[in-house]
Scaffold this motif. Structure first.
Motif, short mmCIF file in Angstrom:
data_model
loop_
_atom_site.label_atom_id
_atom_site.label_comp_id
_atom_site.label_asym_id
_atom_site.label_seq_id
_atom_site.Cartn_x
_atom_site.Cartn_y
_atom_site.Cartn_z
N UNK A 1 0.85 -1.16 0.00
CA UNK A 1 0.00 0.00 0.00
C UNK A 1 0.90 1.24 0.00
N UNK A 2 0.50 2.25 -0.70
CA UNK A 2 1.25 3.50 -0.75
C UNK A 2 0.36 4.64 -0.33
N UNK A 3 0.99 5.76 0.00
CA UNK A 3 0.19 6.91 0.38
C UNK A 3 -0.31 7.64 -0.86
N UNK A 4 -0.96 8.79 -0.67
CA UNK A 4 -1.58 9.49 -1.79
C UNK A 4 -0.57 9.98 -2.82
N UNK A 5 0.71 10.04 -2.44
CA UNK A 5 1.72 10.47 -3.40
C UNK A 5 2.19 9.29 -4.27
N UNK B 1 5.77 3.90 0.94
CA UNK B 1 4.97 2.82 1.50
C UNK B 1 4.30 3.24 2.81
N UNK B 2 3.09 2.77 2.99
CA UNK B 2 2.35 3.02 4.21
C UNK B 2 2.16 1.66 4.88
N UNK C 1 -11.59 11.30 -0.56
CA UNK C 1 -11.58 12.40 0.41
C UNK C 1 -11.01 11.97 1.77
N UNK C 2 -10.92 10.70 2.00
CA UNK C 2 -10.53 10.20 3.32
C UNK C 2 -9.02 10.25 3.52
N UNK C 3 -8.58 10.38 4.76
CA UNK C 3 -7.14 10.36 5.04
C UNK C 3 -6.53 9.02 4.61
N UNK C 4 -5.28 9.07 4.17
CA UNK C 4 -4.59 7.83 3.80
C UNK C 4 -4.45 6.90 5.00
N UNK C 5 -4.18 7.49 6.15
CA UNK C 5 -4.07 6.71 7.38
C UNK C 5 -5.47 6.62 7.98
N UNK D 1 -1.43 2.95 7.91
CA UNK D 1 -0.66 3.91 8.68
C UNK D 1 -0.21 3.26 9.98
N UNK D 2 0.97 3.57 10.40
CA UNK D 2 1.60 2.90 11.53
C UNK D 2 0.75 2.81 12.80
#
Length: 182
Positions: free
Chosen positions: A1-5, A9-10, A127-131, A153-154
């Motif tokens: 999984x990756x973040x919005x960028x 890695x998330x 629209x939701x946070x990645x974490x 997210x951690x």
């Protein structure tokens, strides 16, 4: 999984929980209320009648609120509850687009220490946070439900691991015999 960028890695963690009854859903809600870090966004996904609001009621009860005080925000779009934790309960079912979701002021909810619970989150996922914590609810026979849980997210992934351990421990406990005080 990756973040919005798309390139960083998330950390993520998954769990599948089988609820045989509504009591199991309330057990899941109680454990979630205990392990989720402040400021967690919970994305609830499932068909009509799957149990999204019921899970929010379970979480609310664990925060000291009467579960029947929690109703689906389908027509009002957002409800706020204050117990031992603040809950923002949103419903994206009737929203036409992402702009309507943002007009609810969700960025302020996401930046708070409250738990923000979004029903029909798949309609506003961009629209939701990645974490966040995603919970997909699948309907089985009768009252059975399968909860597919993904923590991204951690801190939230760590919470899913703690949740898994707690649910396994509580399901392994022998039933208490109240008559014997055990």
């Amino acid at each position: 999984m990756t973040n919005r960028f798309g390139n960083v890695p998330v950390e993520s963690s998954t769990l599948e929980f089988e609820a045989e009854s509504e009591a199991d859903t309330f057990r899941l809600g109680a454990e979630l209320a205990d392990v989720l870090p402040p400021g967690t966004t919970v994305a609830l996904i499932g068909t009509l009648g799957a149990g999204k609001t019921r899970l929010v009621q379970a979480l609310a009860q664990a925060c000291g609120l009467p579960p029947d005080s929690v109703t689906s925000p389908t027509f009002v779009l957002c409800q706020h509850y204050q117990g031992s934790r603040t809950l923002h309960h949103l419903d994206a079912y009737r929203l036409r687009d992402d702009d309507e979701f943002w007009q609810l002021g969700v960025d302020e909810y996401f930046d708070s220490d409250a738990l923000t619970l979004v029903e029909w989150a798949d309609r506003v996922s961009d629209c939701l946070p990645d974490e966040r914590l995603e919970i997909e609810i699948l309907v089985g026979a009768g009252d059975t439900r399968t909860f597919r849980i993904l923590g991204s997210g951690s801190p939230i992934a760590d919470a899913v691991q703690r949740l898994s351990a707690r649910l396994q421990a509580s399901s392994a406990e022998p039933p208490r015999d109240e008559a014997l005080g055990g």
